[in-house]
Each structure stands twice: as structure tokens, then as C-alpha cells.
Design a protein around this motif. Structure first.
Motif, mmCIF file in Angstrom:
data_model
loop_
_atom_site.group_PDB
_atom_site.id
_atom_site.type_symbol
_atom_site.label_atom_id
_atom_site.label_comp_id
_atom_site.label_asym_id
_atom_site.label_seq_id
_atom_site.Cartn_x
_atom_site.Cartn_y
_atom_site.Cartn_z
ATOM 1 N N ASP A 84 0.812 -1.224 0.000
ATOM 2 C CA ASP A 84 0.000 0.000 0.000
ATOM 3 C C ASP A 84 0.846 1.275 0.000
ATOM 4 O O ASP A 84 0.463 2.287 0.590
ATOM 5 N N ASN A 85 1.996 1.224 -0.654
ATOM 6 C CA ASN A 85 2.902 2.372 -0.748
ATOM 7 C C ASN A 85 3.241 2.985 0.599
ATOM 8 O O ASN A 85 3.526 4.179 0.696
ATOM 9 N N SER A 86 3.187 2.174 1.670
ATOM 10 C CA SER A 86 3.478 2.746 2.983
ATOM 11 C C SER A 86 4.305 1.841 3.893
ATOM 12 O O SER A 86 5.058 2.341 4.710
ATOM 13 N N LEU A 87 4.166 0.531 3.779
ATOM 14 C CA LEU A 87 4.888 -0.385 4.658
ATOM 15 C C LEU A 87 5.952 -1.148 3.878
ATOM 16 O O LEU A 87 5.648 -1.791 2.877
ATOM 17 N N GLY A 88 7.191 -1.075 4.361
ATOM 18 C CA GLY A 88 8.292 -1.758 3.689
ATOM 19 C C GLY A 88 8.719 -3.014 4.421
ATOM 20 O O GLY A 88 8.648 -3.079 5.655
ATOM 21 N N TYR A 89 9.147 -4.014 3.671
ATOM 22 C CA TYR A 89 9.619 -5.279 4.229
ATOM 23 C C TYR A 89 10.860 -5.736 3.482
ATOM 24 O O TYR A 89 10.965 -5.546 2.272
ATOM 25 N N ARG A 90 11.789 -6.356 4.204
ATOM 26 C CA ARG A 90 12.887 -7.094 3.581
ATOM 27 C C ARG A 90 12.418 -8.538 3.476
ATOM 28 O O ARG A 90 11.887 -9.089 4.441
ATOM 29 N N VAL A 91 12.620 -9.136 2.332
ATOM 30 C CA VAL A 91 12.166 -10.502 2.082
ATOM 31 C C VAL A 91 13.379 -11.417 1.968
ATOM 32 O O VAL A 91 14.307 -11.129 1.222
ATOM 33 N N THR A 92 13.374 -12.496 2.733
ATOM 34 C CA THR A 92 14.383 -13.538 2.600
ATOM 35 C C THR A 92 13.659 -14.880 2.634
ATOM 36 O O THR A 92 12.507 -14.963 3.063
ATOM 37 N N GLY A 93 14.320 -15.907 2.198
ATOM 38 C CA GLY A 93 13.696 -17.222 2.248
ATOM 39 C C GLY A 93 14.447 -18.239 1.443
ATOM 40 O O GLY A 93 15.589 -18.010 1.017
ATOM 41 N N LEU A 105 8.766 -28.433 -3.318
ATOM 42 C CA LEU A 105 8.536 -29.165 -2.083
ATOM 43 C C LEU A 105 8.384 -28.215 -0.903
ATOM 44 O O LEU A 105 7.736 -28.551 0.082
ATOM 45 N N ASP A 106 8.976 -27.028 -1.017
ATOM 46 C CA ASP A 106 8.881 -26.041 0.059
ATOM 47 C C ASP A 106 9.241 -24.674 -0.495
ATOM 48 O O ASP A 106 10.168 -24.548 -1.298
ATOM 49 N N VAL A 107 8.487 -23.658 -0.088
ATOM 50 C CA VAL A 107 8.836 -22.266 -0.357
ATOM 51 C C VAL A 107 8.626 -21.526 0.952
ATOM 52 O O VAL A 107 7.500 -21.374 1.414
ATOM 53 N N GLU A 108 9.722 -21.115 1.550
ATOM 54 C CA GLU A 108 9.670 -20.428 2.843
ATOM 55 C C GLU A 108 10.011 -18.958 2.631
ATOM 56 O O GLU A 108 11.034 -18.632 2.026
ATOM 57 N N CYS A 109 9.135 -18.076 3.101
ATOM 58 C CA CYS A 109 9.351 -16.629 2.980
ATOM 59 C C CYS A 109 9.333 -16.003 4.358
ATOM 60 O O CYS A 109 8.414 -16.245 5.136
ATOM 61 N N ARG A 110 10.348 -15.196 4.642
ATOM 62 C CA ARG A 110 10.391 -14.441 5.895
ATOM 63 C C ARG A 110 10.314 -12.965 5.565
ATOM 64 O O ARG A 110 11.030 -12.472 4.684
ATOM 65 N N LEU A 111 9.446 -12.260 6.277
ATOM 66 C CA LEU A 111 9.280 -10.823 6.077
ATOM 67 C C LEU A 111 9.766 -10.094 7.323
ATOM 68 O O LEU A 111 9.251 -10.325 8.411
ATOM 69 N N ASP A 112 10.738 -9.236 7.147
ATOM 70 C CA ASP A 112 11.230 -8.416 8.247
ATOM 71 C C ASP A 112 10.797 -6.988 7.988
ATOM 72 O O ASP A 112 11.177 -6.402 6.955
ATOM 73 N N PRO A 113 9.999 -6.400 8.901
ATOM 74 C CA PRO A 113 9.542 -5.022 8.691
ATOM 75 C C PRO A 113 10.724 -4.060 8.544
ATOM 76 O O PRO A 113 11.689 -4.111 9.305
ATOM 77 N N ALA A 114 10.660 -3.212 7.534
ATOM 78 C CA ALA A 114 11.710 -2.217 7.288
ATOM 79 C C ALA A 114 11.206 -0.824 7.627
ATOM 80 O O ALA A 114 11.917 0.152 7.415
ATOM 81 N N GLY A 115 9.980 -0.708 8.099
ATOM 82 C CA GLY A 115 9.431 0.580 8.496
ATOM 83 C C GLY A 115 8.494 1.180 7.480
ATOM 84 O O GLY A 115 8.216 0.606 6.437
ATOM 85 N N ARG A 116 8.024 2.363 7.810
ATOM 86 C CA ARG A 116 7.101 3.093 6.951
ATOM 87 C C ARG A 116 7.853 3.753 5.814
ATOM 88 O O ARG A 116 8.990 4.216 5.977
ATOM 89 N N ILE A 117 7.228 3.816 4.657
ATOM 90 C CA ILE A 117 7.792 4.459 3.480
ATOM 91 C C ILE A 117 7.175 5.859 3.392
ATOM 92 O O ILE A 117 5.958 6.006 3.367
ATOM 93 N N GLU A 118 8.012 6.861 3.360
ATOM 94 C CA GLU A 118 7.532 8.244 3.256
ATOM 95 C C GLU A 118 7.494 8.651 1.788
ATOM 96 O O GLU A 118 8.459 8.438 1.072
ATOM 97 N N PRO A 119 6.380 9.230 1.343
ATOM 98 C CA PRO A 119 6.286 9.657 -0.068
ATOM 99 C C PRO A 119 7.203 10.817 -0.398
ATOM 100 O O PRO A 119 7.681 11.523 0.370
#
Length: 119
Positions: A84-93, A105-119
């Protein structure tokens, strides 16, 4: 041998979209209903709960290994997601693909919050 069981809870739409994008990135012929990336490699899509996702995801082959009777390929996932153009995440997996059947057989995704995105 593992016995199949139905899911015990609903998967988060954000994690589902990222996992599907990872599958389509690793195995482009997979019939997963996701839009192609834009020219800059960013995937944009509307999640089933109505939120908008912009995802930059890359995959890297790590290794070939034997798991039980299956020979599999293991891939690392990493990237960034904006919801939503506001919440950032780093994706690893990690994703594991059976060579013989071309099934994930497996797809593992981890989302680490990176904070709010300022326009």
C-alpha cells in the motif's frame, strides 16, 4: 514418509503472493496467476485482501542435494516489498524444487519489517 494434511489455517495473502512470485521466478513455466514484472523488474499486484503489493524479488541457486529419494535444487530468495505504498519489508527465504517432478517441495518466505515508506 510424510502424510499430506490440509492446511490448518489461512495463509497470509502477502506471504502467498511472495511465494507465488518466487515459484514463477525460479520456474517461469509454472502456471501461477501473477502478472509479469515491469521493465524495472518490480512485480505489482493486488492481494486478495485488497492491499497493493510492489515486490522486487531475486532468486539464487544455492545447491543440489539429496532429500530422501528426491534430488532437489535449493534456491535462496531475497528482495524488498512495499505494501500500500506505505509499509516496507525485507524478504528472505528459501525454495526447494524436486528435479524429477519439477514440483516445489517447500517455499519459505520471511518478512522483516523495514518501516514506513515516506512519499
Amino acid at each position: 514418509m510424510t502424510v499430506w494434511r490440509p492446511a490448518s489455517h489461512e495463509i497470509d495473502p502477502l506471504v502467498e503472493a511472495i511465494a507465488n512470485t518466487a515459484r514463477a521466478t525460479i520456474l517461469p513455466t509454472a502456471s501461477i496467476n501473477i502478472p509479469p514484472p515491469s521493465a524495472d523488474g518490480v512485480h505489482s499486484q493486488r492481494l486478495r485482501d485488497g492491499r497493493e503489493l510492489r515486490l522486487s524479488l531475486s532468486t539464487q541457486y544455492l545447491e543440489r542435494e539429496q532429500r530422501a529419494l528426491c534430488t532437489v535444487l535449493v534456491y535462496a530468495l531475497h528482495g524488498n516489498a512495499i505494501v500500500d505504498n506505505s509499509l516496507g519489508y525485507r524478504v528472505t527465504g528459501q525454495a526447494v524444487l524436486d528435479i524429477a517432478t519439477r514440483a516445489f517441495l517447500d517455499v519459505e518466505c520471511r518478512l522483516d519489517p523495514a518501516g514506513r515508506i515516506e512519499p
